[in-house]
Scaffold this motif. Structure first.
Motif, PDB file in Angstrom:
ATOM      1  N   ARG A  67      24.014  57.935   8.740  1.00 32.88           N
ATOM      2  CA  ARG A  67      25.297  57.221   8.677  1.00 32.88           C
ATOM      3  C   ARG A  67      25.451  56.236   9.835  1.00 32.88           C
ATOM      4  NH1 ARG A  67      30.597  58.077  10.611  1.00 32.88           N
ATOM      5  NH2 ARG A  67      32.200  57.270   9.189  1.00 32.88           N
ATOM      6  N   TYR A  68      25.187  56.718  11.050  1.00 32.10           N
ATOM      7  CA  TYR A  68      25.348  55.840  12.213  1.00 32.10           C
ATOM      8  C   TYR A  68      24.300  54.729  12.232  1.00 32.10           C
ATOM      9  CZ  TYR A  68      28.843  58.997  14.111  1.00 32.10           C
ATOM     10  OH  TYR A  68      29.985  59.755  14.295  1.00 32.10           O
ATOM     11  N   ALA A  69      23.115  54.997  11.721  1.00 35.69           N
ATOM     12  CA  ALA A  69      22.086  53.961  11.659  1.00 35.69           C
ATOM     13  C   ALA A  69      22.522  52.826  10.732  1.00 35.69           C
ATOM     14  CB  ALA A  69      20.765  54.550  11.190  1.00 35.69           C
ATOM     15  N   VAL A  70      23.103  53.178   9.575  1.00 38.07           N
ATOM     16  CA  VAL A  70      23.581  52.159   8.638  1.00 38.07           C
ATOM     17  C   VAL A  70      24.731  51.366   9.256  1.00 38.07           C
ATOM     18  CG1 VAL A  70      24.676  51.788   6.398  1.00 38.07           C
ATOM     19  CG2 VAL A  70      22.827  53.451   6.620  1.00 38.07           C
ATOM     20  N   ILE A  71      25.617  52.054   9.972  1.00 38.67           N
ATOM     21  CA  ILE A  71      26.747  51.363  10.608  1.00 38.67           C
ATOM     22  C   ILE A  71      26.255  50.371  11.664  1.00 38.67           C
ATOM     23  CG2 ILE A  71      28.723  51.699  12.143  1.00 38.67           C
ATOM     24  CD1 ILE A  71      29.324  54.278  10.643  1.00 38.67           C
ATOM     25  N   ILE A  72      25.245  50.760  12.441  1.00 37.21           N
ATOM     26  CA  ILE A  72      24.702  49.859  13.459  1.00 37.21           C
ATOM     27  C   ILE A  72      24.105  48.610  12.807  1.00 37.21           C
ATOM     28  CG2 ILE A  72      22.882  49.599  15.191  1.00 37.21           C
ATOM     29  CD1 ILE A  72      23.371  52.519  15.968  1.00 37.21           C
ATOM     30  N   PHE A  73      23.333  48.799  11.742  1.00 41.53           N
ATOM     31  CA  PHE A  73      22.760  47.651  11.032  1.00 41.53           C
ATOM     32  C   PHE A  73      23.854  46.758  10.439  1.00 41.53           C
ATOM     33  CE2 PHE A  73      18.782  50.235  10.745  1.00 41.53           C
ATOM     34  CZ  PHE A  73      17.948  49.315  11.376  1.00 41.53           C
ATOM     35  N   THR A  74      24.943  47.380   9.984  1.00 46.51           N
ATOM     36  CA  THR A  74      26.060  46.612   9.429  1.00 46.51           C
ATOM     37  C   THR A  74      26.711  45.747  10.499  1.00 46.51           C
ATOM     38  OG1 THR A  74      26.490  48.344   7.797  1.00 46.51           O
ATOM     39  CG2 THR A  74      28.263  46.779   8.228  1.00 46.51           C
ATOM     40  N   VAL A  75      26.939  46.315  11.678  1.00 49.66           N
ATOM     41  CA  VAL A  75      27.538  45.552  12.780  1.00 49.66           C
ATOM     42  C   VAL A  75      26.636  44.383  13.174  1.00 49.66           C
ATOM     43  CG1 VAL A  75      28.237  45.661  15.201  1.00 49.66           C
ATOM     44  CG2 VAL A  75      28.867  47.507  13.637  1.00 49.66           C
ATOM     45  N   VAL A  76      25.344  44.621  13.231  1.00 51.86           N
ATOM     46  CA  VAL A  76      24.397  43.544  13.558  1.00 51.86           C
ATOM     47  C   VAL A  76      24.452  42.441  12.509  1.00 51.86           C
ATOM     48  CG1 VAL A  76      21.946  42.980  13.813  1.00 51.86           C
ATOM     49  CG2 VAL A  76      22.860  45.054  14.862  1.00 51.86           C
ATOM     50  N   ALA A  77      24.570  42.835  11.229  1.00 53.48           N
ATOM     51  CA  ALA A  77      24.653  41.846  10.156  1.00 53.48           C
ATOM     52  C   ALA A  77      25.939  41.027  10.253  1.00 53.48           C
ATOM     53  CB  ALA A  77      24.565  42.538   8.804  1.00 53.48           C
ATOM     54  N   VAL A  78      27.043  41.683  10.610  1.00 46.87           N
ATOM     55  CA  VAL A  78      28.318  40.966  10.757  1.00 46.87           C
ATOM     56  C   VAL A  78      28.239  39.971  11.909  1.00 46.87           C
ATOM     57  CG1 VAL A  78      30.753  41.248  11.360  1.00 46.87           C
ATOM     58  CG2 VAL A  78      29.696  42.794   9.718  1.00 46.87           C
ATOM     59  N   LEU A  79      27.673  40.389  13.021  1.00 46.91           N
ATOM     60  CA  LEU A  79      27.525  39.472  14.156  1.00 46.91           C
ATOM     61  C   LEU A  79      26.631  38.290  13.795  1.00 46.91           C
ATOM     62  CD1 LEU A  79      27.116  42.035  17.094  1.00 46.91           C
ATOM     63  CD2 LEU A  79      29.143  40.679  16.519  1.00 46.91           C
ATOM     64  N   SER A  80      25.579  38.582  13.035  1.00 48.63           N
ATOM     65  CA  SER A  80      24.699  37.503  12.591  1.00 48.63           C
ATOM     66  C   SER A  80      25.435  36.532  11.677  1.00 48.63           C
ATOM     67  CB  SER A  80      23.482  38.092  11.871  1.00 48.63           C
ATOM     68  OG  SER A  80      22.637  37.065  11.389  1.00 48.63           O
ATOM     69  N   GLN A  81      26.395  37.019  10.896  1.00 45.86           N
ATOM     70  CA  GLN A  81      27.189  36.184  10.012  1.00 45.86           C
ATOM     71  C   GLN A  81      28.021  35.167  10.799  1.00 45.86           C
ATOM     72  OE1 GLN A  81      27.180  36.088   6.747  1.00 45.86           O
ATOM     73  NE2 GLN A  81      28.964  34.756   6.404  1.00 45.86           N
ATOM     74  N   PHE A  82      28.446  35.556  12.007  1.00 49.13           N
ATOM     75  CA  PHE A  82      29.237  34.669  12.855  1.00 49.13           C
ATOM     76  C   PHE A  82      28.364  33.819  13.779  1.00 49.13           C
ATOM     77  CE2 PHE A  82      32.488  37.769  11.732  1.00 49.13           C
ATOM     78  CZ  PHE A  82      33.563  36.943  11.442  1.00 49.13           C
TER      79      PHE A  82
END
Length: 277
Positions: A67-82
């Motif tokens: 769960r936490y691994a997926v959340i970390i990848f999600t945060v990285v993807a959001v930052l990459s979006q910006f």
């Protein structure tokens, strides 16, 4: 005033036009990632739950990691979006992880040992074990520690690393145990009579197994006694009862049959000094 309002409105429109899609996309990615993290965690928990050897604590631990691994990848993807440079961000996370790992290496070692204990299951809750310098009944097993109660009812919490790094004796693992006893008789007593009496006591005890059969043999000609080895098999739960009751019964039978149980003796020769001169 109208010009200021118009400029402000133009600025807002420009910001919305420039970053609006990124914000919406980031929110969508965050929501999808959060939902996927929950789904992945539940799926891992369900799949691991099908294994009868998988402990519940370890199952929850792996599900939480996913769960936490997926959340970390999600945060990285959001930052990459910006447009944030995620390479440096990941490097910072790696450095932080390394620093935390070095600071908590002892604790992390206990966690690793806990994972190994839960995976390989050298013992389970309710087993009577000897490990890490402690003997007792296992009450609980967590990722960090194992909780035990000693025979005199002392509550002890043992770090998992202490258990995993030492040999573990599990007295409850096997259904049957062998009771070893040694009875000493005097040199003037009949060995055959003593062995016959011991064998009758063993055969009369319903807790003593017939197979393997009780073994009675002369083990040693000691300084003050002839030591007879007694080996009987019983269920693990009857071990101490058989040992204590048979020891008492053999002493009482020897007393009734006139068979002596000698204690250490030493002959002292006194030499008169005048005679020696």
């Amino acid at each position: 005033m109208n010009e200021d309002v118009a400029e402000t409105w133009d600025l807002i429109v420009e910001i919305i036009t420039t970053y609006g899609l990124d914000v919406v996309g980031g929110i969508i990615i965050l929501i999808i990632g959060w939902m996927f993290a929950g789904w992945a965690s539940r799926t891992v928990d369900k799949l691991l739950g099908k294994s009868p050897r998988m402990d519940e604590t370890l199952r929850k631990f792996f599900a939480s990691i996913v769960r936490y691994a997926v959340i970390i990848f999600t945060v990285v993807a959001v930052l990459s979006q910006f447009g944030v440079e995620t390479t440096s961000f990941i490097a910072v996370l790696g450095a932080m992880g390394l620093a935390i790992g070095l600071a908590l290496q002892g604790t992390l070692g206990h966690v690793a040992s806990g994972v190994m204990l839960l995976m390989f299951r050298p013992f389970k809750i309710g087993d009577f074990i000897d490990g890490g310098g402690v003997t007792g009944t296992v009450e609980a097993i967590s990722l960090f520690t194992t909780t035990m109660n000693t025979p005199d009812n002392v509550h002890i919490i043992v770090p998992n690393g202490q258990l995993w790094d030492t040999a573990i004796k599990n007295f409850s693992h096997n259904a049957n145990r062998r009771v070893d006893m040694v009875m000493g008789i005097g040199y003037g007593d009949s060995i055959d009579d003593a062995m016959k009496a011991i064998l009758e006591i063993a055969e009369a005890d319903s807790r003593v197994h017939k197979d393997p059969a009780p073994m009675v043999a002369v083990g040693e000609l000691a300084d003050s006694s002839v030591n007879i080895i007694v080996r009987v098999w019983c269920s693990a739960g009857d071990y101490w009862g058989v040992k204590f009751d048979m020891t008492k019964a053999m002493k009482q039978r020897f007393d009734a049959d006139g068979i002596s149980i000698p204690f250490p003796q030493r002959d002292v020769h006194l030499i008169n000094s005048s005679d020696a001169a």
